[in-house]
Each structure stands twice: as structure tokens, then as C-alpha cells.
Write an enzyme that holds these catalytic residues in place. Structure first.
Site, PDB file in Angstrom:
ATOM      1  N   CYS A   1       0.741  -1.336   0.090  1.00  0.00           N
ATOM      2  CA  CYS A   1      -0.019   0.052   0.105  1.00  0.00           C
ATOM      3  C   CYS A   1       0.807   1.326  -0.050  1.00  0.00           C
ATOM      4  CB  CYS A   1      -0.919  -0.176   1.140  1.00  0.00           C
ATOM      5  SG  CYS A   1      -1.997  -1.449   1.181  1.00  0.00           S
TER       6      CYS A   1
ATOM      7  N   HIS B   1      -3.330   7.045   3.286  1.00  0.00           N
ATOM      8  CA  HIS B   1      -3.697   5.741   2.586  1.00  0.00           C
ATOM      9  C   HIS B   1      -5.083   5.427   3.217  1.00  0.00           C
ATOM     10  CE1 HIS B   1      -4.030   1.805   1.588  1.00  0.00           C
ATOM     11  NE2 HIS B   1      -3.497   1.126   2.677  1.00  0.00           N
TER      12      HIS B   1
ATOM     13  N   ASN C   1     -10.243   0.051   0.496  1.00  0.00           N
ATOM     14  CA  ASN C   1      -8.626   0.114   0.543  1.00  0.00           C
ATOM     15  C   ASN C   1      -8.286  -0.484  -0.995  1.00  0.00           C
ATOM     16  OD1 ASN C   1      -5.852  -0.408   0.531  1.00  0.00           O
ATOM     17  ND2 ASN C   1      -6.192  -1.460   2.719  1.00  0.00           N
TER      18      ASN C   1
HETATM   19  N1  ACO Z   1     -18.124  -8.930   9.961  1.00  0.00           N
HETATM   20  C1  ACO Z   1     -18.617  -8.949  11.197  1.00  0.00           C
HETATM   21  N2  ACO Z   1     -18.055  -9.529  12.050  1.00  0.00           N
HETATM   22  C2  ACO Z   1     -16.451  -9.629  11.841  1.00  0.00           C
HETATM   23  C3  ACO Z   1     -15.970  -9.405  10.476  1.00  0.00           C
HETATM   24  C4  ACO Z   1     -16.799  -9.155   9.556  1.00  0.00           C
HETATM   25  N3  ACO Z   1     -16.473  -8.589   8.508  1.00  0.00           N
HETATM   26  N4  ACO Z   1     -14.611  -9.462  10.603  1.00  0.00           N
HETATM   27  C5  ACO Z   1     -14.354  -9.974  11.937  1.00  0.00           C
HETATM   28  N5  ACO Z   1     -15.375  -9.839  12.767  1.00  0.00           N
HETATM   29  C6  ACO Z   1     -15.505 -10.182  13.950  1.00  0.00           C
HETATM   30  C7  ACO Z   1     -14.511 -10.981  14.474  1.00  0.00           C
HETATM   31  O1  ACO Z   1     -14.627 -12.428  14.369  1.00  0.00           O
HETATM   32  C8  ACO Z   1     -14.533 -10.839  16.019  1.00  0.00           C
HETATM   33  O2  ACO Z   1     -15.733 -11.345  16.631  1.00  0.00           O
HETATM   34  P1  ACO Z   1     -15.377 -11.958  18.166  1.00  0.00           P
HETATM   35  O3  ACO Z   1     -15.341 -10.730  18.922  1.00  0.00           O
HETATM   36  O4  ACO Z   1     -16.645 -12.953  18.478  1.00  0.00           O
HETATM   37  O5  ACO Z   1     -14.145 -12.706  18.098  1.00  0.00           O
HETATM   38  C9  ACO Z   1     -15.017  -9.323  16.107  1.00  0.00           C
HETATM   39  O6  ACO Z   1     -15.500  -8.946  14.747  1.00  0.00           O
HETATM   40  C10 ACO Z   1     -13.711  -8.333  16.267  1.00  0.00           C
HETATM   41  O7  ACO Z   1     -12.819  -8.487  15.288  1.00  0.00           O
HETATM   42  P2  ACO Z   1     -11.374  -7.831  14.926  1.00  0.00           P
HETATM   43  O8  ACO Z   1     -10.695  -8.477  14.118  1.00  0.00           O
HETATM   44  O9  ACO Z   1     -11.140  -7.519  16.517  1.00  0.00           O
HETATM   45  O10 ACO Z   1     -12.184  -6.298  14.413  1.00  0.00           O
HETATM   46  P3  ACO Z   1     -11.567  -5.010  14.016  1.00  0.00           P
HETATM   47  O11 ACO Z   1     -12.148  -3.961  15.054  1.00  0.00           O
HETATM   48  O12 ACO Z   1      -9.965  -4.865  14.574  1.00  0.00           O
HETATM   49  O13 ACO Z   1     -11.752  -4.854  12.821  1.00  0.00           O
HETATM   50  C11 ACO Z   1     -10.574  -4.613  10.709  1.00  0.00           C
HETATM   51  C12 ACO Z   1     -11.191  -5.650  11.697  1.00  0.00           C
HETATM   52  C13 ACO Z   1     -11.456  -3.936   9.978  1.00  0.00           C
HETATM   53  C14 ACO Z   1      -9.690  -5.679   9.738  1.00  0.00           C
HETATM   54  C15 ACO Z   1      -9.321  -3.786  11.199  1.00  0.00           C
HETATM   55  O14 ACO Z   1      -8.708  -4.765  12.144  1.00  0.00           O
HETATM   56  C16 ACO Z   1      -8.546  -3.192  10.235  1.00  0.00           C
HETATM   57  O15 ACO Z   1      -8.904  -2.409   9.431  1.00  0.00           O
HETATM   58  N6  ACO Z   1      -7.231  -3.587  10.293  1.00  0.00           N
HETATM   59  C17 ACO Z   1      -6.188  -2.979   9.250  1.00  0.00           C
HETATM   60  C18 ACO Z   1      -6.354  -3.405   8.163  1.00  0.00           C
HETATM   61  C19 ACO Z   1      -5.250  -2.935   7.281  1.00  0.00           C
HETATM   62  O16 ACO Z   1      -4.994  -1.535   7.495  1.00  0.00           O
HETATM   63  N7  ACO Z   1      -4.742  -3.260   6.331  1.00  0.00           N
HETATM   64  C20 ACO Z   1      -3.798  -2.543   5.451  1.00  0.00           C
HETATM   65  C21 ACO Z   1      -2.692  -2.907   4.830  1.00  0.00           C
HETATM   66  S1  ACO Z   1      -3.240  -3.795   3.337  1.00  0.00           S
HETATM   67  C22 ACO Z   1      -1.994  -3.983   2.412  1.00  0.00           C
HETATM   68  O17 ACO Z   1      -0.961  -3.902   2.594  1.00  0.00           O
HETATM   69  C23 ACO Z   1      -2.384  -4.851   0.865  1.00  0.00           C
END
Ligand code: ACO
Length: 350
Positions: free
Chosen positions: A144, A275, A305
Site C-alpha cells: 500500500c 492511505h 482499500n
Molecule cells: N463482519 C462481522 N464481524 C466480523 C468481521 C466482519 N467482516 N470480521 C471480523 N469480525 C468479528 C471477529 O470475528 C470478532 O468477533 P469476536 O469478538 O466474536 O471474536 C469481532 O468481529 C472483532 O474482530 P476484530 O478483528 O477485532 O475487528 P477489528 O475492529 O480489528 O476490525 C479490521 C477488523 C477492519 C480488519 C481492522 O482490524 C483493520 O482495519 N485492520 C487494518 C487493516 C489494514 O490496514 N490493512 C492495511 C494493509 S493492506 C495491504 O497492505 C495490502
């Protein structure tokens, strides 16, 4: 590492062995100052549209969860005949047309991409052929953060001499490496491309001319297990929480290094173009740096993204909306797989 000095690079290398470099790198450093003009910009997206409702219909997720956790409402997806090269070519062509520059006047094409259409030749070679530019063309893979790396490489090429115009493109068909059944990643990614055409400029009296004023690039390979395509897999796998934690810290620290290096504060900067990884990362970084919402470029709601395409797409949209004038300072910053991260401060001007 901070590009500005060998001393800061050494400090960065020392710290990388024990802890994420972004957390320990001393901020600041002399400015880079590469005078160049920004002649044209462009963006392109594919025809397909994937909304949260579409995802809700086939995955265990909801519009409310996706919107609250990411800020994303829809993404654009490539269909038949739409490739990284075709998107990058469309964005590059738009930048050339806006600049009124013929393809034969472009000396180098740098394509930032994580999703090369084929391993060999480079996707940039296809773009060079489709556009009809005259010089070399090469892919840059820093996930990214690739477009910010590309800008620095373009400035370095201009600075070294011999090249007058460099077309920097961020282009991705990231949905090609996204598992449609993995709700952790399928909600995040979309396809697109953005481009910026740079031209060499003479140093301005009083150093107020357009160009790159400071650059910070960094890497922390200890994050490899948390984000990437494992050997034998075709899809990107991500530990979202760990990436979120590291990305938020790296982006803020890198932006601070660039602002310190250029000797300016957030108040001096007209627009922050981060980003578009997650709305919460954008908001947290902007708040820490002191940017109010009206000085932050955000389009993650419509495109998700788009990896290396996200910064140039958001920049092009801001420019089309008239949000930047000649002489304005613009801060670009991105974090991606590796981790790799990069930030740069530009003084806008054609
Ligand atoms: N829909 C519903 N529930 C979900 C989903 C979904 N799509 N995905 C995960 N959950 C659930 C999980 O299972 C978890 O459930 P639990 O509490 O029962 O265990 C709960 O939601 C919380 O999950 P988290 O992983 O803690 O959710 P978080 O708030 O961290 O959000 C996310 C997830 C959106 C992926 C976030 O962590 C994020 O944006 N991370 C950064 C991603 C990023 O920046 N990537 C950049 C690089 S990409 C590249 O370089 C190509």
C-alpha cells in the site's frame, strides 16, 4: 528509514532488530528538497461495484459492522478485460492529457503495484507499451505504501539528472488476491489506479517553489506473518488487529518525521492525504497530528482499500475538487504489507 540522512538511517537499522522501527526512530532530519512540478493527475476505476449489501448477502457480516469498523460502503471491482495494466494505463493517460504532455515526452514510468498482471515482464512494461511512452518502465512493490515510494524514486531520478518527466502510477487489481469467502479481508479491498506526472524544475529563489520537501520511508519485516500471501496460497491473509495497531503507530510516527524534517506543523499543511486503509486509522492519525476533518482527503467510503492506488486516487479527487492551490503544502502517507511505510511532504505547483 528516514531518507534524509545516513545518521537517521543507521539509527533506524539499529532499532529494527529489537522493536518496530517506527516506534523508536528519532523524528526529524534535514529536508530533501527536490524541486519539481506536478504537471497532471488522473484516476481510473473499473466498472464493477461491490456494496456492503452484496457482502451481507453472502458472508457472515453486516453493513452496520463494516461501516462502523472500516468506514467502507462500497468498492470497485474489475471484470473481464480489466487488469492492473488497463487501470494504470487509463489513470496515466488522464494525467498526461490533463498536463497536455505527449507520451513521447515521458522519460520514465514507475508503477506501484502489489498485483502485477504477470510475474514477467513488469506490468509497467504493458503500461509503457499501451501509452507509447519513450523511456524505461518499472514496477515498484511496497504494497500500500508503493506510490509514496514511487514518488521518492521519481524525485531521486530527476535529482540525479537526465530525466525530465516521470509518470508515477499506483494501480491495483487487489480483488484478484482477495479471498471472497474471507470476511476479514473481503470487506476491505477494491480496485483502481491513480497517477501523477512530475517534471524537473529549477530551484526557486527562497526555496518556495514546488517539489518534494521531505521524505520518510520505513520497513519492519517482523510484521510479515501478520499480512501477506503465504507460500502456496493465492490470497492475502491478515491479522487485522495487529496490522491496525502497527499501521496506526507507523503512519503517525512517519508523518511526524516528515513534518519535523521540513520544519513545519500540521497547521501549515493544506491537505493530508492518507492511505485509505480504514477510516479509524485515518481519523486516529489525523487527530494525533492535529488535522481537522476538512483538511483530510477521505474517499474510503466509495472505494475501500485500493492499496498502492489509494493515495493517488484520493489526491486526484482532491485536486479535481479544487482543494489544492499552487504553493500549498500536501502531506501524503501510507502503510502496507511488510510492514512498509512512507510519507512525503510536497509543495504543490505546476
Ligand atoms: N463482519 C462481522 N464481524 C466480523 C468481521 C466482519 N467482516 N470480521 C471480523 N469480525 C468479528 C471477529 O470475528 C470478532 O468477533 P469476536 O469478538 O466474536 O471474536 C469481532 O468481529 C472483532 O474482530 P476484530 O478483528 O477485532 O475487528 P477489528 O475492529 O480489528 O476490525 C479490521 C477488523 C477492519 C480488519 C481492522 O482490524 C483493520 O482495519 N485492520 C487494518 C487493516 C489494514 O490496514 N490493512 C492495511 C494493509 S493492506 C495491504 O497492505 C495490502
Amino acid at each position: 528509514m528516514t531518507v534524509a540522512t545516513a545518521a537517521t538511517a543507521a539509527a533506524s537499522r539499529t532499532s529494527a532488530a529489537s522493536a518496530p522501527a517506527a516506534a523508536t526512530r528519532p523524528p526529524g532530519g534535514p529536508p530533501v528538497r527536490v524541486p519539481c512540478r506536478f504537471l497532471g493527475w488522473g484516476a481510473a476505476v473499473p466498472g464493477g461495484r461491490l456494496t456492503n449489501a452484496d457482502l451481507e448477502a453472502r458472508l457472515d457480516t453486516s453493513d452496520a459492522w463494516i461501516t462502523e469498523r472500516t468506514g467502507i460502503r462500497e468498492r470497485r471491482t474489475s471484470g473481464s478485460g480489466e487488469t492492473t495494466a488497463s487501470l494504470a494505463t487509463a489513470a496515466g493517460r488522464a494525467a498526461l492529457e490533463r498536463a497536455g504532455v505527449a507520451p513521447s515526452e515521458v522519460d520514465l514510468v514507475l508503477l506501484a503495484t502489489t498485483t502485477a498482471d504477470t510475474p514477467c515482464p513488469s506490468t509497467a512494461a504493458h503500461v509503457q507499451h499501451a501509452l507509447g511512452t519513450r523511456g524505461p518502465a518499472v514496477d515498484v512493490n511496497a504494497a500500500c505504501a508503493g506510490f509514496v515510494y514511487g514518488l521518492h524514486l521519481a524525485a531521486a531520478a530527476i535529482h540525479a539528472g537526465g530525466l525530465s518527466r516521470v509518470l508515477v502510477i499506483g494501480g491495483e487489481r487487489i480483488t484478484a488476491i482477495t479471498d471472497p469467502d474471507d470476511r476479514a479481508t473481503a470487506i476491505l479491498f477494491g480496485d483502481g489506479a491513480g497517477a501523477l506526472l512530475l517534471e524537473v524544475a529549477q530551484p526557486a529563489a527562497g526555496e518556495a517553489g514546488p517539489g518534494l520537501l521531505a521524505v520518510d520511508l520505513g520497513g519492519d519485516g517482523s510484521a510479515i506473518p501478520h499480512l501477506g500471501i503465504p507460500a502456496g496460497d493465492r490470497y492475502l491473509r491478515m491479522d487485522g488487529q495487529e496490522v491496525f495497531r502497527r499501521a496506526t503507530r507507523a503512519m503517525a510516527t512517519s508523518c511526524e518525521a516528515v513534518l519535523d524534517g521540513a520544519g513545519v506543523s500540521a497547521e501549515d499543511v493544506a491537505l493530508f492525504v492518507p492511505h485509505q486503509a480504514n477510516r479509524r486509522i485515518i481519523d486516529a492519525t489525523a487527530a494525533r497530528l492535529g488535522f481537522p476533518a476538512d483538511r483530510v482527503a477521505v474517499n474510503i467510503d466509495r472505494y475501500g482499500n485500493t492499496s498502492a492506488a489509494s493515495v493517488p486516487m484520493a489526491l486526484a479527487e482532491a485536486l479535481d475538487a479544487g482543494r489544492l492551490s499552487s504553493g500549498d503544502l500536501v502531506l501524503l502517507s501510507a502503510v502496507g504489507a511488510g510492514l512498509s511505510w512512507g510519507s512525503t511532504l510536497l509543495r504543490w505547483g505546476a
